[in-house]
Design an enzyme around this catalytic site. Structure first.
Site, PDB file in Angstrom:
ATOM      1  N   CYS A  93      -8.554 -21.808  64.753  1.00  0.00           N
ATOM      2  CA  CYS A  93      -8.362 -22.333  65.651  1.00  0.00           C
ATOM      3  C   CYS A  93      -8.731 -22.001  66.570  1.00  0.00           C
ATOM      4  O   CYS A  93      -8.597 -20.405  67.074  1.00  0.00           O
ATOM      5  CB  CYS A  93      -7.303 -23.228  65.444  1.00  0.00           C
ATOM      6  SG  CYS A  93      -5.638 -21.536  66.397  1.00  0.00           S
ATOM      7  N   GLU A 137      -3.763 -16.962  60.213  1.00  0.00           N
ATOM      8  CA  GLU A 137      -4.147 -15.858  60.651  1.00  0.00           C
ATOM      9  C   GLU A 137      -3.332 -15.610  61.678  1.00  0.00           C
ATOM     10  O   GLU A 137      -3.338 -14.427  61.788  1.00  0.00           O
ATOM     11  CB  GLU A 137      -5.778 -17.122  61.489  1.00  0.00           C
ATOM     12  CG  GLU A 137      -6.773 -17.681  61.053  1.00  0.00           C
ATOM     13  CD  GLU A 137      -6.809 -18.216  60.349  1.00  0.00           C
ATOM     14  OE1 GLU A 137      -5.712 -19.058  59.824  1.00  0.00           O
ATOM     15  OE2 GLU A 137      -7.068 -19.049  60.450  1.00  0.00           O
TER      16      GLU A 137
END
Ligand code: THU
Length: 146
Positions: free
Chosen positions: A102, A71
């Site tokens: 996360c 990401e």
């Protein structure tokens, strides 16, 4: 003969999100993952408000702590390419169940798009979807520096 009314001039950000295409881009990015240590392959595809898609994958390192998540890799590529406003991110993994980004990625995405739509798939049929605000309420914001 009467000409039919023109379709409204939608900007790409008003267009309905093509979730399948964005998920497919995340799955394609996963193929480039460098994850010899964990074996977890992750791909991310970040859609900007101009309709462009920026892909990233996780890149691990023998010095484990230097690993970059898919990401944040996608976000860094997007920013380097001049994009700073985003609509959605799709995440794909080679694990059976989908993963939620996360904490570090949530914070970094939130800097640019607090209301980002987050889609996630694993190898199973289920796809999950959240808003980033839902995943990271009370994010630390740029305005908190003043
Ligand atoms: N990983 C991601 O790419 N994104 C996340 O949101 C969670 C974890 C990667 C990092 C590492 O390469 C592997 O998954 C296992 O933690």
């Amino acid at each position: 003969m009467k000409t039919p009314p023109k379709a409204p001039n939608l900007s790409p950000s008003d267009a309905p999100l093509d979730e399948r295409a964005l998920l497919a881009a995340a799955r394609a990015a996963l193929e480039h993952a460098h994850s010899p240590y964990s074996g977890v392959r992750v791909g991310a595809a970040l859609l900007d408000t101009a309709g462009r898609v920026h892909a990233g994958c996780n890149v691990e390192n023998a010095s484990y702590g230097l690993t970059i998540c898919a990401e944040r890799n996608a976000l860094a590529r997007a920013v380097a390419d001049g994009s700073a406003e985003f609509v959605a991110i799709a995440i794909a993994t080679n694990r059976a169940s989908c993963l939620a980004p996360c904490g570090a990625c949530r914070q970094v995405l939130s800097e640019f798009a607090p209301n980002l739509r987050v889609l996630s798939v694993g190898t199973g049929a289920a796809c999950e979807s959240w808003s980033l605000t839902e995943l990271l309420p009370m994010a630390f914001r740029p305005s908190d520096l003043h």
